[in-house]
Design a protein around this motif. Structure first.
Motif, short mmCIF file in Angstrom:
data_model
loop_
_atom_site.label_atom_id
_atom_site.label_comp_id
_atom_site.label_asym_id
_atom_site.label_seq_id
_atom_site.Cartn_x
_atom_site.Cartn_y
_atom_site.Cartn_z
N CYS A 267 36.52 -3.09 -10.51
CA CYS A 267 36.62 -1.68 -10.11
C CYS A 267 35.78 -0.78 -11.03
N GLN A 268 35.35 -1.34 -12.15
CA GLN A 268 34.52 -0.58 -13.09
C GLN A 268 33.07 -1.05 -13.08
N GLN A 275 32.05 -2.26 -6.76
CA GLN A 275 33.09 -1.30 -7.13
C GLN A 275 33.88 -0.85 -5.91
N THR A 302 42.55 3.01 -16.04
CA THR A 302 41.26 2.99 -16.74
C THR A 302 40.11 2.87 -15.74
N ALA A 303 40.33 2.10 -14.68
CA ALA A 303 39.28 1.90 -13.68
C ALA A 303 39.22 3.04 -12.67
N PRO A 306 38.17 7.60 -13.78
CA PRO A 306 36.80 8.14 -13.81
C PRO A 306 36.20 8.32 -12.41
N CYS A 307 36.64 7.50 -11.47
CA CYS A 307 36.08 7.58 -10.11
C CYS A 307 36.48 8.87 -9.40
N THR A 365 34.74 0.61 -20.94
CA THR A 365 33.70 0.82 -19.95
C THR A 365 33.36 -0.46 -19.21
N GLY A 367 35.33 -2.95 -18.90
CA GLY A 367 36.48 -3.38 -18.14
C GLY A 367 37.05 -4.72 -18.55
N HIS A 405 41.39 9.59 -21.67
CA HIS A 405 40.61 10.30 -20.66
C HIS A 405 40.72 11.81 -20.81
N THR A 415 39.23 14.30 -12.90
CA THR A 415 39.93 13.26 -13.68
C THR A 415 40.93 13.91 -14.61
#
Length: 757
Positions: A267-268, A275, A302-303, A306-307, A365, A367, A405, A415
């Motif tokens: 996912c990262q 992704q 975490t994944a 940011p998206c 980053t 992952g 984050h 985010t």
């Protein structure tokens, strides 16, 4: 002649033809070998059949001469054709030399090997399945062969083998998976295409349940999804799509937990297709598996987080990530606030703590959050189903990811908003755990070396720096602390972990309790007990008592003292502190008693209970004598009632046993009778009256051995505590309370008059 005799039953003509450079002559020799083997089959002469195969294998197929190797290959194929259905008895001897030739430097020889194996497999059909792994291994190498003829021949053999597997119900999937797991990480495009084609075939066979072994190959599939070839990417997409359809059909048999970390990693991914696909899988996993995914929340966040700040160029990923975030948030329920983290009811691959991952931003980053700490497929997990599984919320990991984050200035606004929503959601759903984490953080701050002065003191004016033991001093608030108010105030030595932040925290905590009485009622005891676990319990009580001594709101001071006293007498966390006060053997314990006593005077009944705890029975009796001068209210009698109930609890077992020693504990009995006289005819009165009726006659309790003087009540004489001064302090504080009550009553009367007017 010797060579010819060694190669019998092959005739010299057959031997010469097999080693000829012309294909036609080798073919004629092969026909002769076929005829010869058929005769042996008819005669059931297995020893001669094995001898022929051994000669073709050792003397020809594995020969150093290229033409001999070609002859050996065609000869072995001829043997297989001659054997027919019996070829399965000799497959190991037939296949191994052919597979060895797959590695030959001569492309023509590799092609002939492919042709020979095709003929062997075609005759044997299902009998080759026990040798499937070695065949697959050889084919996977030929799939990447640079020679087009070899590649074409391998494709024919590949299709034949796929047909055999498809029509058979005896395929050994368990034995094949380790090889598939190894080969799936190949970087060669043709090898990847070969692997995906086989996965699609196996997935289409009803009798083969490849879904059970999906965790073994899922990571490799996502890596193939990033291949430069559009055709391979499309094939991989189709394979992943078929797996996802199967997961939706049979979610109860899916090993969600074993694949969670794999999805977190991909996912990262930097590749948009990887992704998006991984995020779609994550969405389905959260919705299908539910709380099974909860232990992986920190990795998922975490994944996903940011998206949420992606622009329209990655709109699809952003939308799916938002669904993942919302679905994951719904998994956090109020029951998570009560679950015992020490009792997990399932074995789930543990994800690395976010502290580890956040300490290495590059790892976050990239992952690297899989259960084994390695993105490879080196382990097999043990979870088998998501049915009836209880999981616990890893609040530490989640909060650390949210904090990371929130503090990262490069993180987008959406985010940050999502992080704030998460924090609010966690507070609403799990207030107890959130408070615990807050307290742990405050405890860390309070024990930080950063707040310690050179002398080890808390904040002070610096005018009284003395050698010797360091004492804990609580700063006074302006206008509340006079020089006379500190007279006789003793403080226990502070531990090295206490600093200036500790005192500020204690003051602010009491201010918060004063301004928010509901917080004190609902969470006050819990907060204080947890602080006693996280920090030094003696310092907690010492500092709070010192601060309350200067409290202007006397009603709050009385309530707070009552709360602290209840915690002191009933909480298991304060067992050692109770023992320390019960004996009063050390100067520190006596100083602590004096400090607590002065604040406990805000509440008369709690003061008596403190004297009972410290075995100061004469002083307790003196205090009860003073109760006749106090205003006896319903609340006062209720507290006396509760004290009687406490006396019957295990905490005061030693006190009840001391009633047997009537001679040396007269003031204990008098104090209890004093409480009895204060009570109205109630259940508490009956309880205490019954207890006192059980006190034995002192004459009956006398013993004949009087050689040793009793020391039961000599401790107070050696304690150097000025009880007269303490009693005067009690009267002074109670006079303040009486005056304050009268003032409140006067203000209430004036307010009533205004309302009437």
């Amino acid at each position: 002649m010797n060579a010819e005799r060694d190669l019998s039953p092959l005739t010299p003509g057959v031997v010469r033809a097999l080693t000829d450079k012309l294909y036609e002559k080798r073919k004629v020799a092969a026909l002769e070998i076929e005829k010869l083997v058929r005769e042996f089959v008819a005669q059931n002469n297995t020893s001669q059949i094995k001898h022929v195969i051994q000669i073709l294998s050792q003397e020809f197929a594995l020969s150093q001469h290229p033409h001999s190797r070609k002859g050996g290959l065609i000869g072995l194929a001829a043997c297989s054709i001659a054997l027919g259905k019996d070829s399965g008895l000799y497959l190991k001897e037939l296949i191994e030399p052919v597979l060895t030739c797959f590695n030959d430097a001569d492309s023509r020889l590799r092609y002939y090997a492919c042709e020979a194996l095709y003929n062997i497999v075609k005759v044997a059909r299902g009998s080759v399945l026990p040798h499937f792994n070695v065949l697959f291994d050889g084919l996977s190498k030929l799939a990447a062969d640079p020679d087009p003829n070899v590649k074409s021949g391998s494709e024919l053999l590949d299709r034949l083998l796929k047909d055999i597997v498809t029509e058979s119900n005896q395929f050994d999937l368990v034995g094949f998976i380790p090889l598939l797991r190894e080969r799936i990480y190949s970087n060669n495009q043709y090898a990847r295409q070969f692997i995906i084609s086989w996965i699609l075939v196996l997935e289409s066979v009803p009798d083969i349940n490849l879904l059970d072994y999906l965790p073994e190959i899922l990571d490799g599939l996502f890596q193939i999804l990033g291949d430069n070839s559009k055709e391979i990417r499309k094939m991989c997409e189709v394979a992943l799509g078929e797996f996802l359809k199967e997961i939706k059909k049979n979610p109860s048999s899916v090993k969600f937990a074993e694949m969670a970390n794999i999805l977190v990693i991909h996912c990262q991914a930097a590749d948009d297709l990887i992704q998006l696909t991984a995020m779609c899988w994550m969405r389905e996993f959260i919705q299908l598996a539910g709380r099974v995914m909860l232990p992986y929340s920190s990795g998922i966040l975490t994944a996903v987080l940011p998206c949420l700040s992606y622009d329209d160029r990655k709109k699809n990923i952003k939308e799916v990530a938002n669904v993942c975030n919302q679905s994951l948030m719904k998994l956090v329920i109020p029951e998570d606030d009560e679950m015992d983290e020490a009792k997990p009811s399932m074995t789930i691959p543990a994800e690395p703590t976010s502290e580890e991952s956040l300490s290495r931003p590059e790892a976050v980053t990239a992952g690297s959050l899989d259960a084994s700490g390695d993105s490879s497929n080196s382990g097999v997990f043990t979870v088998t189903s998501c049915e009836r599984i209880q999981v616990t919320l890893n609040l530490d990991g989640i909060v650390q990811v949210l904090d990371y984050h929130l503090s990262d200035t490069s993180i987008g606004m959406m985010t940050r908003i999502a992080v704030l929503k998460w924090l609010y959601h966690l507070y609403i759903k799990t207030p107890r755990k959130v408070i615990l984490k807050d307290l742990e953080l405050l405890a860390e701050i309070a024990s930080s070396p950063a707040g310690q002065t050179e002398e080890g003191h808390g904040p002070s004016d610096g005018s009284d720096v003395r050698p010797g033991p360091v004492e804990l001093h609580v700063p006074a608030r302006p206008g509340q602390l006079s020089s006379s108010s500190t007279k006789g105030l003793e403080c226990s030595p502070s531990t090295p972990t206490m600093n200036s932040y500790f005192y500020k925290f204690m003051i602010n905590l009491l201010k918060r309790f004063s301004s928010e009485r509901k917080l004190l009622e609902a969470r006050g005891a819990f907060i204080i007990r947890q602080l006693c676990l996280l920090l030094n319990a003696e310092n907690i009580f010492h500092s709070m008592a010192d601060i309350l001594l200067r409290e202007e709101d006397l009603k709050f001071a009385s309530t707070m003292v009552h709360t602290l006293n209840t915690i002191l007498l009933t909480s298991s966390e304060l067992f050692q502190l109770r023992n320390q006060l019960k004996d009063l053997k050390t100067p520190e314990s006596r100083n602590l008693f004096c400090c607590l006593y002065r604040s406990w005077c805000h509440n008369p009944v709690t003061t008596v209970s403190l004297c009972f705890l410290t075995q100061n029975y004469k002083h307790a009796y003196d205090l009860i004598q003073k109760f006749g001068d106090l205003e006896v209210t319903v609340d006062f009698l209720t507290e006396v009632d509760k004290l009687v109930q406490l006396i019957e609890c295990p905490i005061f077992t030693y006190l009840r046993l001391q009633l047997l020693d009537v001679k040396n504990n007269p003031y204990l009995i008098k104090a209890l009778y004093g409480l009895l006289m204060l009570l109205p005819q109630s259940s508490a009165f009956q309880l205490l009256s019954h207890r006192l009726q059980c006190v034995p006659n002192p004459e009956l309790m006398q013993t004949t051995d009087n050689s040793k003087p009793s020391t039961s009540f000599k401790r107070t004489a050696a304690s150097n505590i000025d009880y007269t001064e303490l009693l005067q302090h009690f009267e002074k504080v109670q006079n303040k309370h009486l005056e304050a009550r009268h003032q409140r009553a006067g203000r209430a009367e004036q307010l009533d008059r205004r309302v009437v007017l």
